[in-house]
Design a protein around this motif. Structure first.
Motif, PDB file in Angstrom:
ATOM      1  N   GLY A 215       0.810  -1.215   0.000  1.00 45.18           N
ATOM      2  CA  GLY A 215       0.000   0.000   0.000  1.00 45.18           C
ATOM      3  C   GLY A 215       0.839   1.258   0.000  1.00 45.18           C
ATOM      4  O   GLY A 215       0.469   2.275   0.579  1.00 45.18           O
TER       5      GLY A 215
ATOM      6  N   ASN B 210      -2.000   6.395   2.315  1.00 46.60           N
ATOM      7  CA  ASN B 210      -2.823   5.198   2.222  1.00 46.60           C
ATOM      8  C   ASN B 210      -3.059   4.595   3.606  1.00 46.60           C
ATOM      9  O   ASN B 210      -2.122   4.206   4.290  1.00 46.60           O
TER      10      ASN B 210
ATOM     11  N   HIS C 177      -4.130   1.852   4.333  1.00 49.13           N
ATOM     12  CA  HIS C 177      -3.850   0.416   4.359  1.00 49.13           C
ATOM     13  C   HIS C 177      -2.364   0.116   4.266  1.00 49.13           C
ATOM     14  O   HIS C 177      -1.960  -1.028   4.116  1.00 49.13           O
ATOM     15  N   ARG C 178      -1.574   1.140   4.326  1.00 45.98           N
ATOM     16  CA  ARG C 178      -0.132   0.966   4.248  1.00 45.98           C
ATOM     17  C   ARG C 178       0.354   0.066   5.388  1.00 45.98           C
ATOM     18  O   ARG C 178      -0.016   0.268   6.554  1.00 45.98           O
ATOM     19  N   LEU C 179       1.157  -0.918   5.039  1.00 43.01           N
ATOM     20  CA  LEU C 179       1.554  -1.891   6.047  1.00 43.01           C
ATOM     21  C   LEU C 179       2.958  -2.392   5.750  1.00 43.01           C
ATOM     22  O   LEU C 179       3.256  -2.786   4.627  1.00 43.01           O
TER      23      LEU C 179
END
Ligand code: ATP
Ligand code: MG
Length: 277
Positions: free
Chosen positions: A18, A27, A29-31
């Motif tokens: 992400g 974002n 949802h950045r992970l």
């Protein structure tokens, strides 16, 4: 190819999912699925990579074969920095370094005969004639414990355990030096699991293959790994010889994982094949 060093050497390996910004600029949802991970896989040995679901194990497996691109870090596989490989170089590498997935029903083409699935990598990687390809597939299918009649079947006509043997034969047909096994027996029943693990061990002895063996099941890892790496939330918490990690773990999370193995009393320090089944 460097015969002296480790088969695989990973340094600072990092993967962020992400990364692309969304309309929200950042974002949500950045992970960071893999966070600055370092490890080696020694030639002819098995590194067991363990950890709970979502720890980043499969992501590591895909990164080291460059099935997905890393954001940071270096990966030296069979003496080559894989980030430097051209498309052709990467293709060549894929005959030396292969993968076995969890679910053979989805990793094998349902419309292809078993013999064609097993022989297919030879079309890409060799000039072997059709007859030679089938001959090699036939030999290997026998080696993994299937009989000649299975060659002419489709995947839906096979059991899960048989199909995983087919997937192993397919991974082996180019005579690789390194195989990523991502939960290779998770879909099988317990006695079939033990058989397939034994087969992987035998093939390693015969061919000197190195494995990165990914599993959330420590009982299985105990049966195959020389070294064990424990992963959580993208980080490596602990890495060491299987003996050390299983009998004298450093990290509290490793101790938790060990304590969670069913039927294992805290005092029971060793696993045997018998205690597994
Ligand atoms: N293509 C992707 N895009 C976005 N996030 C992803 C992607 N693939 C994996 N992730 C996330 O990255 C994290 C690590 O996933 P990964 O599949 O590597 O875990 P795992 O340790 O293999 O888990 P499991 O034991 O369930 O297979 C998870 O939080 C997952 O949701
Ligand atoms: Mg996984």
């Amino acid at each position: 190819m460097n015969a002296l060093g480790p088969t695989l050497s990973v340094k600072g390996l990092t993967k962020v999912y992400g990364r692309r910004p969304t309309l929200l600029r950042r974002n949500p949802h950045r992970l960071t699925a893999v966070d600055h991970v370092d490890f080696d896989v020694a030639a002819g040995e098995t590194l067991g990579l363990v950890g709970e679901s979502g720890a980043g194990k499969s992501t590591v497996g895909r990164l080291v074969l460059r099935l997905i691109e890393a954001d940071e870090g270096s990966i030296n596989l069979l003496g080559t920095d894989i980030a430097e490989l051209s498309r052709m170089g990467l293709r060549r590498m894929r005959s030396h370094a292969t993968m076995i997935f969890q679910d053979p029903y989805t990793s094998l083409d349902p419309r292809m005969l078993i013999k064609d699935s097993v022989a297919e990598p030879l079309i890409v990687h060799t000039d072997d004639s059709r007859a030679t390809r089938y001959e090699k597939a036939f030999e290997l299918l026998q080696r993994v414990g299937l009989d000649p009649a299975h060659m002419e079947r489709f995947p839906y006509e096979m059991s899960g355990g048989q199909l995983q043997r087919v997937a192993i034969a397919r991974a082996l047909i180019t005579d690789p030096s390194f195989i990523v096994c991502d939960e290779p027996v998770a879909a099988l029943d317990v006695s079939t699991q033990a058989q397939v693990i034994n087969l992987l061990n035998e093939l390693q002895q015969e061919r000197g293959i190195s494995y990165l063996f990914i599993s959330h099941d420590l009982r299985l890892v105990r049966l195959i790994a020389d070294e064990v790496a424990v992963m959580r939330h993208g980080r490596l918490l602990e890495i060491g010889s299987a003996e050390k990690v299983f009998t004298d773990p450093e990290d509290a999370y490793t101790r938790e994982l060990l304590a969670a193995i069913p039927g294992r009393s805290p005092r029971q320090r060793r696993f045997t094949a018998a205690s597994f089944t």
